[in-house]
Write a protein that holds these residues in place. Structure first.
Motif: not given
Length: 190
Positions: A35, A47, A65, A84, A110
């Motif tokens: 991520i 995350a 994460s 996520i 993201l």
């Protein structure tokens, strides 16, 4: 009779082995991904990955994460909806993904959700007690213990200050105290 007893024991042993709880569980598979932040390219630690079974929505698993933005989760093979999430970032979603083999979802980027971000309001307050060379300042401000009370109630809450029943004020036993309210002398001392 002895043969009947042996026969009953063998049958009960066979039945208990055939009805073992849990049975054969399918082997777990590993799901991996990384991520990253869209703007900076930095990994996003903590995350949240949510894997929800599409066939049985009550079966949910997931993980967080690590500091390098990687996560690795072991799941039962099946069809999953993947989410996520990260605070103040847009949620990344994949629906109906078939996961029957170990899978690397690759790098997931993201981006910040600007609509979630709002203004930040800072409110500054002074400390309750300020010590100076020649005086001690007590700021009542938002002190809930003195709301609706009189000046003597406020002074009673000041450390080292005592107010007797007659309203006489003393600081560490010394009655020759000068009290200022908003920087002006008051008639309370004397």
């Amino acid at each position: 009779m002895r043969i009947l007893l042996i026969f009953v024991c063998l049958i009960s042993l066979h039945i208990s082995q055939a009805q073992r709880p849990g049975g054969d569980k399918p082997p777990l598979i590993e799901i991996k991904a990384k991520i990253l932040d869209k703007e900076s390219g930095q990994p996003l630690e903590y995350a949240t990955l949510v894997l929800q079974s599409a066939e049985n929505p009550e079966r949910v698993t997931g993980g967080l994460s690590d500091p390098s933005g990687d996560f690795s989760v072991e799941i039962i093979p099946g069809i999953y909806d993947i989410r996520i999430e990260y605070i103040s970032y847009k949620t990344y979603e994949l629906k109906g993904i078939q996961l029957f083999n170990p899978t690397d979802l690759g790098t997931i980027i993201l981006e910040i959700d600007a609509e979630q971000l709002d203004e930040v309001e800072l409110v500054g307050e002074r400390t309750t007690v300020e010590l100076r060379l020649d005086k001690k300042i007590y700021n009542v401000g938002q002190d809930l213990t003195v709301r609706g009370g009189s000046v003597t109630d406020v002074l009673d809450n000041v450390p080292s200050v005592t107010v007797d029943v007659e309203g006489n004020i003393s600081l560490r036993g010394n009655e020759s105290v000068r009290i200022l309210i908003n920087g002006k002398p008051s008639a309370l001392s004397g």
